[in-house]
Design a protein around this motif. Structure first.
Motif, short mmCIF file in Angstrom:
data_model
loop_
_atom_site.label_atom_id
_atom_site.label_comp_id
_atom_site.label_asym_id
_atom_site.label_seq_id
_atom_site.Cartn_x
_atom_site.Cartn_y
_atom_site.Cartn_z
N LYS A 109 0.82 -1.22 0.00
CA LYS A 109 0.00 0.00 0.00
C LYS A 109 0.86 1.27 0.00
CE LYS A 109 -3.63 -2.41 2.59
NZ LYS A 109 -4.27 -2.59 3.90
N PHE A 110 2.09 1.15 0.49
CA PHE A 110 2.99 2.31 0.55
C PHE A 110 3.27 2.85 -0.86
CE2 PHE A 110 7.54 3.65 2.11
CZ PHE A 110 7.23 4.98 1.86
N PRO A 111 3.86 2.04 -1.78
CA PRO A 111 4.10 2.59 -3.11
C PRO A 111 2.83 2.98 -3.85
CG PRO A 111 4.55 0.23 -3.05
CD PRO A 111 4.37 0.67 -1.64
N ILE A 112 1.72 2.29 -3.59
CA ILE A 112 0.46 2.64 -4.24
C ILE A 112 0.01 4.03 -3.80
CG2 ILE A 112 -2.01 2.06 -4.33
CD1 ILE A 112 -1.14 -0.91 -4.35
N ALA A 113 0.13 4.33 -2.51
CA ALA A 113 -0.23 5.66 -2.00
C ALA A 113 0.67 6.73 -2.61
CB ALA A 113 -0.13 5.69 -0.48
N VAL A 114 1.97 6.44 -2.68
CA VAL A 114 2.93 7.41 -3.24
C VAL A 114 2.61 7.69 -4.71
CG1 VAL A 114 5.35 7.91 -3.70
CG2 VAL A 114 4.74 6.64 -1.65
N LEU A 115 2.37 6.64 -5.48
CA LEU A 115 2.11 6.81 -6.91
C LEU A 115 0.76 7.49 -7.17
CD1 LEU A 115 3.51 3.45 -8.33
CD2 LEU A 115 4.54 5.73 -8.47
N ALA A 116 -0.22 7.28 -6.28
CA ALA A 116 -1.50 7.99 -6.43
C ALA A 116 -1.29 9.49 -6.27
CB ALA A 116 -2.51 7.47 -5.41
N LEU A 117 -0.50 9.89 -5.29
CA LEU A 117 -0.20 11.31 -5.09
C LEU A 117 0.60 11.85 -6.28
CD1 LEU A 117 0.77 11.33 -1.29
CD2 LEU A 117 -1.34 12.23 -2.32
N GLU A 118 1.52 11.06 -6.80
CA GLU A 118 2.30 11.48 -7.96
C GLU A 118 1.39 11.70 -9.17
OE1 GLU A 118 6.48 9.92 -9.41
OE2 GLU A 118 4.90 8.71 -10.33
N LYS A 119 0.45 10.79 -9.39
CA LYS A 119 -0.46 10.93 -10.53
C LYS A 119 -1.32 12.19 -10.39
CE LYS A 119 -4.01 8.52 -13.24
NZ LYS A 119 -4.73 7.25 -13.48
N LEU A 120 -1.75 12.49 -9.17
CA LEU A 120 -2.54 13.71 -8.95
C LEU A 120 -1.75 14.95 -9.34
CD1 LEU A 120 -4.23 12.90 -5.51
CD2 LEU A 120 -5.36 13.03 -7.73
N ASN A 121 -0.44 14.92 -9.11
CA ASN A 121 0.40 16.07 -9.47
C ASN A 121 0.51 16.28 -10.97
OD1 ASN A 121 0.91 16.81 -6.86
ND2 ASN A 121 2.85 15.72 -6.70
N HIS A 122 0.18 15.24 -11.75
CA HIS A 122 0.25 15.33 -13.21
C HIS A 122 -1.08 15.74 -13.82
CE1 HIS A 122 3.88 12.34 -13.18
NE2 HIS A 122 4.21 13.55 -12.80
N ILE A 123 -2.12 15.87 -12.99
CA ILE A 123 -3.45 16.22 -13.51
C ILE A 123 -3.87 17.54 -12.89
CG2 ILE A 123 -5.85 15.45 -13.81
CD1 ILE A 123 -4.86 12.58 -13.27
N ASP A 124 -3.83 18.61 -13.67
CA ASP A 124 -4.07 19.96 -13.15
C ASP A 124 -5.44 20.11 -12.50
OD1 ASP A 124 -1.59 20.75 -13.98
OD2 ASP A 124 -2.28 21.61 -15.88
N SER A 125 -6.42 19.36 -13.00
CA SER A 125 -7.79 19.54 -12.51
C SER A 125 -8.08 18.78 -11.22
CB SER A 125 -8.79 19.10 -13.59
OG SER A 125 -8.54 17.75 -13.96
N LEU A 126 -7.11 17.98 -10.74
CA LEU A 126 -7.35 17.16 -9.55
C LEU A 126 -6.41 17.55 -8.42
CD1 LEU A 126 -7.81 13.51 -10.91
CD2 LEU A 126 -9.58 15.15 -10.23
N SER A 127 -6.91 17.42 -7.20
CA SER A 127 -6.07 17.55 -6.01
C SER A 127 -6.40 16.38 -5.09
CB SER A 127 -6.35 18.87 -5.29
OG SER A 127 -7.57 18.80 -4.56
N ARG A 128 -5.63 16.24 -4.03
CA ARG A 128 -5.87 15.12 -3.11
C ARG A 128 -7.17 15.29 -2.34
NH1 ARG A 128 -1.28 17.74 -0.55
NH2 ARG A 128 -1.89 18.72 1.42
N ASP A 129 -7.74 16.48 -2.37
CA ASP A 129 -8.98 16.74 -1.62
C ASP A 129 -10.24 16.60 -2.48
OD1 ASP A 129 -7.67 17.34 0.85
OD2 ASP A 129 -7.08 19.26 -0.02
N VAL A 130 -10.09 16.15 -3.72
CA VAL A 130 -11.25 15.89 -4.58
C VAL A 130 -11.98 14.65 -4.06
CG1 VAL A 130 -11.93 15.07 -6.87
CG2 VAL A 130 -10.36 17.00 -6.65
N LYS A 131 -13.29 14.76 -3.96
CA LYS A 131 -14.11 13.63 -3.48
C LYS A 131 -14.44 12.73 -4.67
CE LYS A 131 -16.54 14.12 0.13
NZ LYS A 131 -17.54 14.46 1.19
N PHE A 132 -14.48 11.42 -4.44
CA PHE A 132 -14.79 10.48 -5.52
C PHE A 132 -15.42 9.22 -4.95
CE2 PHE A 132 -10.77 8.93 -3.94
CZ PHE A 132 -10.80 7.56 -4.15
#
Length: 338
Positions: A45-68
């Motif tokens: 789960k550690f690398p998965i969490a890191v890579l999810a945050l990394e992917k968010l940084n590549h998508i201008d319209s998304l932040s970690r606080d977006v609800k889904f």
């Protein structure tokens, strides 16, 4: 130590020395072997969490606080909430939602691209599923707009050809006992050295080239580090059920004592199928101590898997807790001799 083989112990301990602006690592290994398989459980789960945050940084319209929410499910979360749940109480559902966001192929490719290897993430956690297609995420872009991510088709995993992928003498499946070794060859693979490499990249990115680093903003990295050391009570979980050492095996796993404020443990644990693993960066701000420790132990005395008869509390967690304490004492003595 008189029956090491029975427990499949592997340990990597890293001493950290600071010299001016440089950070020096001295690694010490006990039975660390990337070709000797152990089940990594929730440490993936550690690398998965890191890579999810990394992917968010590549998508201008998304932040970690977006609800889904995941298509077909009604549970709503933010990416930030899921990352915190992963580290505070090792929540399987939170991990699986982030896996739907990333896809197994993307996880494996992005880790390999950074030199994080060997590793193979092949499945979700908490339930058995052979489904290779991820489910779409329904994202709340603002009060009136929803967006949907695409499903991702992932590669079918190949059987691992490693020592120890066939374990034990029997296993339960659908309430039936099969007297043959349990096959781990299609499961996740995340060895000690790889876990340690992910931890080093997150805590000390400056020690790695740009290509080897996770592409996190400083804000995302600070959020990640805070999530890694958060205690369940700080994330509003019931402290009686989720005591401080619940997901902090080293030093405190075998006690319900409150972890003092000057001890910070940035880590990710895993426990399943009798395998217990912890990957941690441990800091004592009062005594100026810092070290890294990753270790795994298998506690399955009867050799039967899926029978829920594992010696976690009797052997596994006390071993990892005492290992942490012994190495902490070495660090104290090392600090005193400087």
């Amino acid at each position: 130590m008189d029956s090491v083989e029975n427990y499949e112990v592997q340990i990597r301990y890293t001493q950290i020395d600071r010299r001016n602006d440089s950070i020096l690592f001295s690694d010490f290994d006990f039975q660390v072997d990337k070709d000797r398989y152990f089940y990594p459980a929730s440490t993936v789960k550690f690398p998965i969490a890191v890579l999810a945050l990394e992917k968010l940084n590549h998508i201008d319209s998304l932040s970690r606080d977006v609800k889904f929410y995941i298509e077909g499910d009604s549970v709503e979360n933010t990416f930030a909430e899921d990352v915190i749940k992963i580290f505070a109480v090792s929540d399987n559902h939170a991990n699986n939602r982030l896996l739907e966001f990333l896809g197994q192929d993307t996880i494996n490719h992005n880790l390999s691209e950074k030199g994080v290897s060997p590793v193979r993430i092949s499945h979700r956690l908490g339930f058995h599923s052979d489904v290779l297609t991820t489910k779409p995420l329904i994202l709340y872009m603002n009060d009136s707009t929803l967006a949907t991510t695409s499903s991702l088709m992932n590669t079918e995993p190949k059987a691992l050809e490693l020592e120890g992928v066939m374990k034990g003498r029997g296993y339960y499946a659908e309430d039936s006992l099969y007297m043959e070794p349990f096959d781990f060859s299609l499961k996740n693979y995340y060895p000690i050295a790889t876990q340690h490499g992910v931890l080093k990249r997150v805590v000390f990115p400056q020690n790695f080239s740009d290509e080897e680093q996770f592409r996190l903003s400083e804000d995302q990295r600070e959020f990640l580090l805070d999530a890694m050391q958060i205690l369940p009570r700080e994330a509003d979980y019931d402290p009686k059920t989720y005591y401080d050492g619940y997901c902090k095996f080293f030093l405190y796993g075998d006690t319900d004592d409150v972890i003092p404020d000057h001890i910070q443990i940035y880590n990710k644990v895993g426990f399943a199928y009798g395998a217990l693993t912890d990957c941690a960066y441990i800091v004592d701000t009062r005594n100026g101590i810092e070290f890294m420790l990753t270790a795994t132990i298998l506690v399955n005395k009867d050799g039967i898997f899926n029978d829920d008869a594992y010696e976690y509390d009797e052997t596994g967690i006390p071993f990892l807790a005492e290992l942490g304490r012994q190495l902490y004492q070495i660090e104290l003595e090392r600090k005193g001799s400087e």
